[in-house]
Design a protein around this motif. Structure first.
Motif, short mmCIF file in Angstrom:
data_model
loop_
_atom_site.label_atom_id
_atom_site.label_comp_id
_atom_site.label_asym_id
_atom_site.label_seq_id
_atom_site.Cartn_x
_atom_site.Cartn_y
_atom_site.Cartn_z
N PRO A 186 0.80 -1.23 0.00
CA PRO A 186 0.00 0.00 0.00
C PRO A 186 0.83 1.28 0.00
CG PRO A 186 -0.11 -1.07 2.14
CD PRO A 186 0.65 -2.00 1.25
N CYS A 187 2.16 1.18 0.20
CA CYS A 187 3.01 2.40 0.17
C CYS A 187 3.19 2.89 -1.26
CB CYS A 187 4.38 2.13 0.79
SG CYS A 187 4.25 1.92 2.56
N ALA A 240 -1.88 -1.16 -4.49
CA ALA A 240 -1.44 0.25 -4.54
C ALA A 240 -2.62 1.22 -4.47
CB ALA A 240 -0.66 0.49 -5.83
N PHE A 241 -2.31 2.45 -4.10
CA PHE A 241 -3.30 3.55 -4.05
C PHE A 241 -3.30 4.20 -5.43
CE2 PHE A 241 -4.35 8.01 -2.79
CZ PHE A 241 -5.55 7.76 -2.15
N SER A 317 -2.18 8.27 3.34
CA SER A 317 -1.85 7.85 4.73
C SER A 317 -2.99 7.02 5.32
CB SER A 317 -1.66 9.06 5.64
OG SER A 317 -0.60 9.84 5.20
N THR A 318 -4.21 7.52 5.15
CA THR A 318 -5.37 6.81 5.69
C THR A 318 -5.47 5.43 5.04
OG1 THR A 318 -6.44 8.94 5.81
CG2 THR A 318 -7.86 7.02 6.08
N ASP A 322 -5.39 1.89 6.96
CA ASP A 322 -6.49 0.92 6.81
C ASP A 322 -5.98 -0.41 6.29
OD1 ASP A 322 -8.14 2.87 7.66
OD2 ASP A 322 -9.07 3.30 5.72
N SER A 323 -5.08 -0.36 5.30
CA SER A 323 -4.57 -1.61 4.72
C SER A 323 -3.80 -2.39 5.77
CB SER A 323 -3.62 -1.33 3.54
OG SER A 323 -4.25 -0.56 2.60
N ASN A 324 -2.97 -1.69 6.57
CA ASN A 324 -2.17 -2.37 7.59
C ASN A 324 -3.07 -2.98 8.66
OD1 ASN A 324 0.13 -1.74 6.24
ND2 ASN A 324 0.66 0.01 7.54
#
Ligand code: 9Z3
Length: 328
Positions: A186-187, A240-241, A317-318, A322-324
């Motif tokens: 997700p980063c 990914a975002f 960031s959100t 959330d993913s973590n």
């Protein structure tokens, strides 16, 4: 295959079209070199940054893709984009602590260079005597900033620039980048500001030589470019975002079109912009809200990308949190 009616489901049709696109595309020049650069860049940025948190990496796409009409290309269909949005956004992403892969159209605006004149070499420098040149006083601040900030980003391993020209090069490189960024989970972010061709001539159907101008009618069959946004989201970089852009000239349809893109391609955010006001304001459309980012007119030289990138990185960031959380 759709068991009920024996027809192929839309996702399968899309995947077949995507395969056909890549199978028929001319092989990418310097493919190995690009892969090496990507591997090194991702490895370097896979470690926690100064604040102890994992470094975020964004792929910013910028400029328009071309759709060639001839294999030995003299003529092509172009897409509007100066690259200003992508170049400016890259600067603000770097400022926000991101590492940036800048996938850009050759000859379009470059990060840190947008305040230089059109012909920087000839306009920024002047000869002092036969063997020396110096920076003209009027441009010295802009030249210094461009060189120092660009050099710092590259030297710190935070900026990788990869050029494209055609729709074939763009999509092949986007795929390579997406696959190489998978390990970031997700980063990773995709910020897709490039103006991508909707139609193209498949390489196998393209004439080899320059089209002759004798005929009063030019008959060229253009085929729709497969919608790679869905493939990027679902297959290439599912963790990914993803942020895409919606450009319209009619403000009355802009937000509805952005909503539709958000849903259709399952984007995390769509940045809606209108052609004439795109440097003044944009609307960030998500499932939760629609937030307008405006250039601060009270500050000279302020950019709309300043509030825009702050907003996008907050949403990222959100998304990471959330993913973590859902992973634990
Ligand atoms: C954009 O909307 C960009 O913000 C601009 C930036 C191209 C307007 P400039 O480079 O302009 O600063 O001169 N990019 C996406 C354009 C686009 O083609 N989007 C497609 C669409 O609107 C979706 S991929 O349908």
């Amino acid at each position: 295959m759709d068991a009920a009616n024996g027809l192929e489901a839309p996702q399968q049709i899309l995947e077949t079209e995507v395969k056909a696109f890549f199978d028929s595309a001319p092989p990418l020049q310097n493919c190995n070199e690009i892969n090496e650069k990507l591997k090194e860049f991702i490895e370097r940025n896979s470690f926690p940054s100064g604040n102890g948190k994992a470094r975020r990496v964004v792929c910013v796409t910028s400029g328009g893709t071309t759709a060639p009409l001839e294999q030995r290309c003299v003529r092509y269909i172009d897409n509007f984009s100066s690259g200003h949005r992508g170049a400016t956004s890259t600067e603000y992403f770097l400022k926000a602590g991101y590492a940036v892969i800048y996938l850009y159209r050759r000859g379009s605006f470059q990060p840190f260079c947008r305040s230089l004149p059109d012909d920087p070499l000839l306009e920024c420098f002047e000869p002092t005597n036969e063997s020396d040149i110096q920076v003209r006083e009027a441009h010295s601040e802009a030249v210094k900033r461009a060189i120092v900030e660009h050099h710092a980003a590259v030297a710190d391993g935070l900026l990788l620039k990869l050029p494209f020209r055609t729709i074939f090069e763009y999509l092949q490189m986007l795929q390579m980048i997406a696959i190489s960024m998978r390990s970031l989970g997700p980063c990773a972010m995709f910020y897709l500001a490039a103006a991508v061709s909707d139609y193209y001539v498949p390489w196998k159907d393209m004439v080899e030589h320059k089209i002759q101008s004798g005929s009063p009618l030019l008959d060229v069959q253009l085929v729709q470019v497969p919608k790679m946004l869905s493939i990027l989201r679902k297959k290439w970089a599912p963790q990914a975002f993803c942020v895409s852009f919606k450009l319209e000239t009619d403000t009355n349809i802009l937000l509805n079109k952005a909503d539709a893109a958000l849903e259709k391609y399952d984007m995390h955010a769509v940045v809606a912009n209108e052609l004439l006001t795109r440097k003044e304001e944009v609307v960030v459309v998500t499932n939760a809200d629609k937030i307008t980012a405006r250039r601060d007119k009270s500050q000279s030289g302020a950019d709309v990308e300043d509030p825009l990138i702050k907003l996008i990185s907050e949403k990222h960031s959100t998304f990471i949190e959330d993913s973590n959380r859902s992973f634990k």
